[in-house]
Write a protein that holds these residues in place. Sequence first.
Motif, PDB file in Angstrom:
ATOM      1  N   ASP A 102       0.847  -1.361   0.001  1.00  0.00           N
ATOM      2  CA  ASP A 102       0.033   0.092  -0.002  1.00  0.00           C
ATOM      3  C   ASP A 102       1.092   1.196   0.065  1.00  0.00           C
ATOM      4  N   ALA A 103       0.582   2.284  -0.788  1.00  0.00           N
ATOM      5  CA  ALA A 103       1.227   3.338  -0.990  1.00  0.00           C
ATOM      6  C   ALA A 103       2.558   3.198  -1.492  1.00  0.00           C
ATOM      7  N   GLY A 151       6.900  -4.633  -6.730  1.00  0.00           N
ATOM      8  CA  GLY A 151       6.814  -3.727  -7.759  1.00  0.00           C
ATOM      9  C   GLY A 151       6.106  -4.126  -9.111  1.00  0.00           C
TER      10      GLY A 151
ATOM     11  N   VAL B  85      -4.085  -3.673  -5.278  1.00  0.00           N
ATOM     12  CA  VAL B  85      -3.233  -2.772  -4.824  1.00  0.00           C
ATOM     13  C   VAL B  85      -1.786  -3.222  -5.591  1.00  0.00           C
ATOM     14  N   ALA B  86      -1.260  -4.370  -5.375  1.00  0.00           N
ATOM     15  CA  ALA B  86      -0.041  -4.676  -5.887  1.00  0.00           C
ATOM     16  C   ALA B  86       0.177  -4.807  -7.587  1.00  0.00           C
ATOM     17  N   GLN B  87      -1.367  -5.197  -8.279  1.00  0.00           N
ATOM     18  CA  GLN B  87      -1.346  -4.895  -9.534  1.00  0.00           C
ATOM     19  C   GLN B  87      -1.395  -3.466  -9.906  1.00  0.00           C
ATOM     20  N   GLN B  89       0.172  -1.102  -8.481  1.00  0.00           N
ATOM     21  CA  GLN B  89       1.457  -0.626  -8.106  1.00  0.00           C
ATOM     22  C   GLN B  89       2.550  -0.968  -9.330  1.00  0.00           C
ATOM     23  N   ALA B  90       1.961  -2.223  -9.946  1.00  0.00           N
ATOM     24  CA  ALA B  90       2.806  -2.911 -11.222  1.00  0.00           C
ATOM     25  C   ALA B  90       2.561  -2.010 -12.264  1.00  0.00           C
ATOM     26  N   LYS B  92       2.329   1.461 -12.156  1.00  0.00           N
ATOM     27  CA  LYS B  92       2.925   2.603 -11.671  1.00  0.00           C
ATOM     28  C   LYS B  92       1.819   3.628 -11.114  1.00  0.00           C
ATOM     29  N   ASN B  94      -0.181   4.538  -7.970  1.00  0.00           N
ATOM     30  CA  ASN B  94       0.250   4.076  -6.468  1.00  0.00           C
ATOM     31  C   ASN B  94      -1.093   4.160  -5.761  1.00  0.00           C
ATOM     32  N   ALA B  95      -1.470   3.025  -5.282  1.00  0.00           N
ATOM     33  CA  ALA B  95      -2.590   2.680  -4.770  1.00  0.00           C
ATOM     34  C   ALA B  95      -2.620   2.399  -3.405  1.00  0.00           C
ATOM     35  N   ILE B  96      -3.619   2.790  -2.435  1.00  0.00           N
ATOM     36  CA  ILE B  96      -3.519   2.184  -0.942  1.00  0.00           C
ATOM     37  C   ILE B  96      -4.865   1.662  -0.729  1.00  0.00           C
ATOM     38  N   GLY B  97      -4.734   0.423  -0.061  1.00  0.00           N
ATOM     39  CA  GLY B  97      -6.056  -0.372   0.143  1.00  0.00           C
ATOM     40  C   GLY B  97      -6.432  -0.314   1.506  1.00  0.00           C
ATOM     41  N   LEU B 135      -5.900  11.440   0.721  1.00  0.00           N
ATOM     42  CA  LEU B 135      -5.165  10.272   0.073  1.00  0.00           C
ATOM     43  C   LEU B 135      -5.359  10.754  -1.657  1.00  0.00           C
ATOM     44  N   GLN B 138      -2.408  13.049  -2.181  1.00  0.00           N
ATOM     45  CA  GLN B 138      -1.005  12.328  -2.508  1.00  0.00           C
ATOM     46  C   GLN B 138      -0.918  11.463  -3.750  1.00  0.00           C
ATOM     47  N   TYR B 140      -2.750   9.082  -4.716  1.00  0.00           N
ATOM     48  CA  TYR B 140      -3.057   7.626  -4.317  1.00  0.00           C
ATOM     49  C   TYR B 140      -4.374   7.300  -4.885  1.00  0.00           C
TER      50      TYR B 140
END
Lengths: 259, 259
Positions: A102-103, A151, B85-87, B89-90, B92, B94-97, B135, B138, B140
């Motif tokens: 996250d973030a 990442g 979230v991880a997907q 991020q991959a 680019k 920027n996520a926050i769950g 959020l 920023q 996200y």
Amino acid sequence: MQHILVIKIGGNIIDDANALHQFLDAISSIAHPIVLIHGGGKLATQLATTLQVPQQMINGRRVTDEETLKIVTMVYAGYINKNIVAQLQARKRNAIGITGADANMILAHKRIHSSIDYGFVGNIDHVQANVLHNLLAQQYVPVIAPITHDGTGQLLNTNADTIANEIAKALSATNKVTLLYCFDKKGVLKDVDDETSIIPSITQENIEHLKTNNIIHTGMIPKIDNALAAVAAGVHNVVLGHALDVLDIVAGKTGTVIH
Amino acid sequence: MQHILVIKIGGNIIDDANALHQFLDAISSIAHPIVLIHGGGKLATQLATTLQVPQQMINGRRVTDEETLKIVTMVYAGYINKNIVAQLQARKRNAIGITGADANMILAHKRIHSSIDYGFVGNIDHVQANVLHNLLAQQYVPVIAPITHDGTGQLLNTNADTIANEIAKALSATNKVTLLYCFDKKGVLKDVDDETSIIPSITQENIEHLKTNNIIHTGMIPKIDNALAAVAAGVHNVVLGHALDVLDIVAGKTGTVIH
């Protein structure tokens, strides 16, 4: 400069609902900014048993195949993390529960080992301290589950002690940080069966004496070496003690201080 | 004034890894601030079956006993949320769950019904829009799992459509908001078997005509009534369409717009 407490709690407190409630009561009364990192406890192992996913531990690390990663993500980032957050909210301590994904807070890579395949286990590359600074600036208690990412979309099961250590180091660049490891003992003990035999202070100066005279139990040595390394990297001090003593530890009345 | 997209995705896209990846590719290219709310898909039901926790659905709502709450918290807030979230991020982005318990974002109360005990199911009392504003400021992408809390430590299973609706309304006080419901059809259809029979526009003016002439399938009426209520409460527009058409929907080329 703020004095931030980075507190790591382990399975012994997570698995005991009454103890967890007492611990959360205690930390809710602390005025310092807090970052809380939790481990997993027995729940992940129990769920794996029920789901008939065989578990293998090597040197205390959980070998994490795809099904096990799913289980730890559910248990750590879902069940445990959200219950701690809700319990902190009930105590008027505004918490936000996140993982290293996250973030983009913690980047890691899959551990490569010459002979052991740990599976989806992460070694930390980088902690983005500004993510935590931003959350702390909004008076949140970040509650961190021990999951990171690489990442490229891959989640990674990551040791909670290591996360606490790396977060404490990253925050120390601009803050005074106390790193508090809560475990099932009242500190580093001279006699593991005697909870009153707490060694109050360990430093780079006296550690060799404690080691060569076998005053420290061998199982504690990696923990203490990591703590000394954290101090060398800028963490103000590291304290080891029991979760239910957290207020006395913060007040400097108990626990083993490594500085 | 920013134009925020509040996007709700349902089980049809969550249960299909390829479709989910395509959808995440698409939204990662959208310049607007995005809030993503996800439902649960079949995973919670599958896990409940494996764990032999009987499930009961009433009017499409999952009766949520203590064991079921544990399952949905693990699956929604843990597995599904962190994988999305991880997907992101991959890609680019920027996520926050988070859930509604995190940052005290969504307060709810346990649903009381005269004849049905829904268990730990939440009715929303309040959405704190400032949590989302902070959020989004920023950069996200907040990724919201459909779990809320009651402020006393109780997590509550909460309908994802309702969360999306309430978030869209709360953000509309200070922003232009498009609420996008992604489901398994290309929009509201005149003929449910004909994906080309999309009704492009529904308004307070033409809804009665559509209803009295049975042009709208009865199952769609609650969704449309909620969408019209959202628009009446300040949401700029609500669009219903297929997740894989998200770019065309945002470009105004397909879907049913309710305004």
